[in-house]
Write a protein that holds these residues in place. Structure first.
Motif, PDB file in Angstrom:
ATOM      1  N   ALA A 102      48.768  37.520 -21.812  1.00 32.85           N
ATOM      2  CA  ALA A 102      49.136  35.925 -21.746  1.00 32.85           C
ATOM      3  C   ALA A 102      48.271  35.483 -20.517  1.00 32.85           C
ATOM      4  N   SER A 103      48.053  34.078 -20.550  1.00 33.50           N
ATOM      5  CA  SER A 103      47.643  33.667 -19.095  1.00 33.50           C
ATOM      6  C   SER A 103      48.189  32.030 -19.048  1.00 33.50           C
ATOM      7  N   CYS A 104      48.248  31.627 -17.876  1.00 33.15           N
ATOM      8  CA  CYS A 104      48.618  30.237 -17.860  1.00 33.15           C
ATOM      9  C   CYS A 104      47.789  29.669 -16.738  1.00 33.15           C
ATOM     10  N   THR A 105      47.359  28.244 -16.917  1.00 36.16           N
ATOM     11  CA  THR A 105      46.740  27.588 -15.784  1.00 36.16           C
ATOM     12  C   THR A 105      47.724  26.527 -15.213  1.00 36.16           C
ATOM     13  N   VAL A 130      58.534  32.624 -21.866  1.00 37.16           N
ATOM     14  CA  VAL A 130      59.196  32.268 -20.672  1.00 37.16           C
ATOM     15  C   VAL A 130      58.413  32.630 -19.353  1.00 37.16           C
ATOM     16  N   HIS A 131      57.831  33.826 -19.388  1.00 32.23           N
ATOM     17  CA  HIS A 131      57.063  34.341 -17.957  1.00 32.23           C
ATOM     18  C   HIS A 131      55.944  33.342 -17.812  1.00 32.23           C
ATOM     19  N   GLU A 132      55.070  32.777 -18.926  1.00 36.59           N
ATOM     20  CA  GLU A 132      54.160  32.135 -18.707  1.00 36.59           C
ATOM     21  C   GLU A 132      54.482  30.555 -18.504  1.00 36.59           C
ATOM     22  N   LEU A 133      55.620  30.049 -18.842  1.00 37.64           N
ATOM     23  CA  LEU A 133      56.218  28.777 -18.661  1.00 37.64           C
ATOM     24  C   LEU A 133      56.681  28.921 -17.181  1.00 37.64           C
ATOM     25  N   THR A 134      57.331  29.836 -16.561  1.00 39.04           N
ATOM     26  CA  THR A 134      57.699  29.817 -15.413  1.00 39.04           C
ATOM     27  C   THR A 134      56.575  29.717 -14.454  1.00 39.04           C
ATOM     28  N   HIS A 135      55.367  29.875 -14.801  1.00 43.89           N
ATOM     29  CA  HIS A 135      54.175  29.788 -13.823  1.00 43.89           C
ATOM     30  C   HIS A 135      53.877  28.240 -13.509  1.00 43.89           C
ATOM     31  N   LEU A 136      54.237  27.624 -14.717  1.00 44.76           N
ATOM     32  CA  LEU A 136      54.389  26.067 -14.445  1.00 44.76           C
ATOM     33  C   LEU A 136      55.169  25.468 -13.214  1.00 44.76           C
ATOM     34  N   LEU A 137      56.217  26.291 -12.921  1.00 50.76           N
ATOM     35  CA  LEU A 137      57.318  25.910 -12.022  1.00 50.76           C
ATOM     36  C   LEU A 137      57.032  26.740 -10.699  1.00 50.76           C
ATOM     37  N   GLU A 138      56.279  27.946 -10.751  1.00 43.71           N
ATOM     38  CA  GLU A 138      56.163  29.058  -9.692  1.00 43.71           C
ATOM     39  C   GLU A 138      54.891  29.420 -10.067  1.00 43.71           C
ATOM     40  N   PRO A 139      53.699  29.290  -9.286  1.00 41.05           N
ATOM     41  CA  PRO A 139      52.367  29.681  -9.767  1.00 41.05           C
ATOM     42  C   PRO A 139      52.364  31.311  -9.392  1.00 41.05           C
ATOM     43  N   GLY A 140      53.048  31.882  -8.248  1.00 36.13           N
ATOM     44  CA  GLY A 140      52.822  33.271  -8.134  1.00 36.13           C
ATOM     45  C   GLY A 140      53.828  34.334  -8.738  1.00 36.13           C
ATOM     46  N   HIS A 141      54.050  35.327  -8.356  1.00 35.59           N
ATOM     47  CA  HIS A 141      54.969  36.364  -8.847  1.00 35.59           C
ATOM     48  C   HIS A 141      56.168  36.657  -7.601  1.00 35.59           C
TER      49      HIS A 141
END
Length: 194
Positions: A102-105, A130-141
Motif C-alpha cells: 500500500a502507499s499513502c501521500t 491503519v498503517h496508511e491512515l497513520t501516515h496522515l498523522l505521522e509521515p515517517g516510521h
C-alpha cells in the motif's frame, strides 16, 4: 459468482466422530472418519465446504467490495484506533504494486491499497489501512508512528502474516509501504482485544 471449491477428502481410521475442514491454497481438505458411508461423506463434504466458506466470508474485509466500502472502513478504523484524526481524501484499490502492499501521500490525503490484498483476511487489510491512515498523522516510521499503529491490536500478527505472504509468493515485499519497519523505541504492543 464464486467457483465451486476443489475438494479433497482424507479418511482416517483413527478419527472416530469428528469431521473438520481447512483450505490449502485453492483446495478444501475435508477430514472424515474412515467408517463413514459414501452418502454420509457427500453430506458432510457439502456441509463442511458451506461452513468453511461462511467462516471465510465473515473474516473478509468489508472494504473488499470496492473503493467506497474501503473508504468507509478506513473512516471506521480511524475513529476506533486513531481518535478519528486521520481523514483521507480518497482510499482505493490499485493494481498490484511491485514493491509494496500500500502507499499513502500525506500531502493530498490519498491512500492506495494493492489488489494483492483483496483475498487477505479482513484483519490484515484493516492493519494495512491503519498503517496508511497513520501516515496522515505521522509521515515517517518513527516511534510516534508505531505508537499509533500499535493501537490496532493485531498489528504484530498482521505484519507476520504479510511477511509470510510475501515470502510464500516470492514477492520480496518489505514492510507495508516499502519501508523496513523501524520499531526501535516503539512501545510494546498491548494485549487489547478487538
Amino acid at each position: 459468482m464464486a467457483q465451486p471449491a476443489v475438494v479433497e477428502v482424507r479418511r482416517s481410521d483413527r478419527r472416530r466422530r469428528m469431521v473438520s475442514a481447512r483450505r490449502e491454497g485453492d483446495t478444501v481438505i475435508v477430514f472424515i472418519p474412515g467408517w463413514m458411508s459414501d452418502a454420509e461423506e457427500r453430506r458432510w463434504v457439502d456441509e463442511m465446504v458451506r461452513r468453511l466458506e461462511r467462516s471465510e466470508a465473515r473474516r473478509r474485509s468489508p472494504g473488499r467490495k470496492g473503493d467506497d466500502a474501503l473508504r468507509r472502513r478506513s473512516v471506521e478504523l480511524s475513529r476506533r484506533f486513531l481518535e478519528g484524526r486521520a481523514r483521507p481524501t480518497s482510499v482505493r484499490w490499485v493494481p498490484p504494486m511491485r514493491t509494496r502492499w500500500a502507499s499513502c501521500t500525506p500531502a493530498d490525503g490519498t491512500i492506495r491499497i494493492s489488489e494483492r490484498l483483496r483475498d487477505a483476511p479482513g484483519w490484515v487489510v484493516d492493519y494495512v489501512l491503519v498503517h496508511e491512515l497513520t501516515h496522515l498523522l505521522e509521515p515517517g516510521h518513527d516511534a510516534r508512528f508505531w505508537a499509533w499503529v500499535h493501537r490496532y491490536p493485531r498489528a504484530e500478527r498482521a505484519m507476520g502474516y504479510l511477511e509470510g505472504l510475501s515470502a510464500a509468493a516470492g514477492l520480496g515485499l518489505v514492510g507495508i509501504d516499502g519501508e523496513e519497519p523501524d520499531t526501535a523505541g516503539a512501545p510494546e504492543p498491548t494485549s487489547a482485544t478487538g
